[in-house]
Write an enzyme that holds these catalytic residues in place. Structure first.
Site, PDB file in Angstrom:
ATOM      1  N   HIS A   8       0.851  -1.189   0.000  1.00  0.00           N
ATOM      2  CA  HIS A   8       0.000   0.000   0.000  1.00  0.00           C
ATOM      3  C   HIS A   8       0.888   1.241   0.000  1.00  0.00           C
ATOM      4  CE1 HIS A   8      -3.685  -2.313   1.695  1.00  0.00           C
ATOM      5  NE2 HIS A   8      -3.700  -2.275   0.386  1.00  0.00           N
ATOM      6  N   ASP A  60      -4.169  -6.400  -7.987  1.00  0.00           N
ATOM      7  CA  ASP A  60      -4.401  -7.412  -6.941  1.00  0.00           C
ATOM      8  C   ASP A  60      -5.129  -8.610  -7.529  1.00  0.00           C
ATOM      9  OD1 ASP A  60      -3.278  -5.656  -5.106  1.00  0.00           O
ATOM     10  OD2 ASP A  60      -5.218  -4.929  -4.382  1.00  0.00           O
ATOM     11  N   ASP A  80      -1.443  -1.478   4.766  1.00  0.00           N
ATOM     12  CA  ASP A  80      -1.573  -0.366   5.698  1.00  0.00           C
ATOM     13  C   ASP A  80      -2.905  -0.550   6.417  1.00  0.00           C
ATOM     14  OD1 ASP A  80      -1.771   1.953   7.106  1.00  0.00           O
ATOM     15  OD2 ASP A  80      -1.440   3.284   5.397  1.00  0.00           O
ATOM     16  N   ASP A  90     -10.858  -6.491  -3.013  1.00  0.00           N
ATOM     17  CA  ASP A  90      -9.804  -7.182  -3.773  1.00  0.00           C
ATOM     18  C   ASP A  90      -8.704  -7.667  -2.835  1.00  0.00           C
ATOM     19  OD1 ASP A  90     -11.214  -6.502  -6.064  1.00  0.00           O
ATOM     20  OD2 ASP A  90      -9.988  -4.734  -6.469  1.00  0.00           O
ATOM     21  N   ARG A  96      -7.722 -14.341   1.015  1.00  0.00           N
ATOM     22  CA  ARG A  96      -8.500 -15.583   1.050  1.00  0.00           C
ATOM     23  C   ARG A  96      -7.921 -16.607   0.078  1.00  0.00           C
ATOM     24  NH1 ARG A  96     -12.274 -17.945  -1.808  1.00  0.00           N
ATOM     25  NH2 ARG A  96     -12.596 -16.201  -3.210  1.00  0.00           N
TER      26      ARG A  96
END
Length: 140
Positions: A8, A60, A80, A90, A96
């Site tokens: 990030h 992503d 972050d 996303d 996951r």
């Protein structure tokens, strides 16, 4: 090994420092990154990096697609946690998928350093065994 590097905005400097500090290990692997992060890593470490789109523009998801195809071995995603991200779904999906496909994932600098040092020590060699098993016909 194929390693994805994502950071990030407020973590990009930290990612560049991490990659620079462990360049001697990471240069032995194939690196992938989202747009701006990958560009900074290339410019400041001179390591080759396959760059995807910026995270909010689908980078992503591109990395997530590689995970779902079992084409990545590790993800270092310096998040972050104190800033709202417009593409948070996303980010959640990427985490996951890493869990579903058993891909080692670091979301902070401490865990990232342990994963990188583990590469050097051979602790991630299980990924090669997984790939071998995936391509070995089962006999009953």
């Amino acid at each position: 090994m194929k390693i994805a590097l994502i950071a990030h905005d407020r973590k990009k400097d930290l990612m560049v420092k991490l990659v620079g500090a462990y360049k001697h290990i990471l240069e032995q692997h194939e690196l992938f990154a989202t747009g701006t992060t990958g560009g900074r890593i290339q410019d400041e470490t001179e390591l080759p990096v396959h760059r995807f789109k910026s995270g909010p523009l689908g980078g992503d998801q591109q990395i997530g697609a590689m995970i779902s195809e079992d084409a990545l071995d590790m993800v270092i995603f310096l998040r972050d946690p104190l800033a709202a991200q417009p593409h948070e779904p996303d980010v959640t999906a990427l985490i996951r998928l890493s869990d579903v496909y058993e891909i080692p994932l670091a979301t902070n600098i401490g865990t990232a350093e342990i994963l990188i040092r583990g590469l050097e020590a051979g602790f991630a060699d299980f990924r090669e065994v997984v790939h071998e098993l995936d391509h070995t016909p089962l006999s009953f």
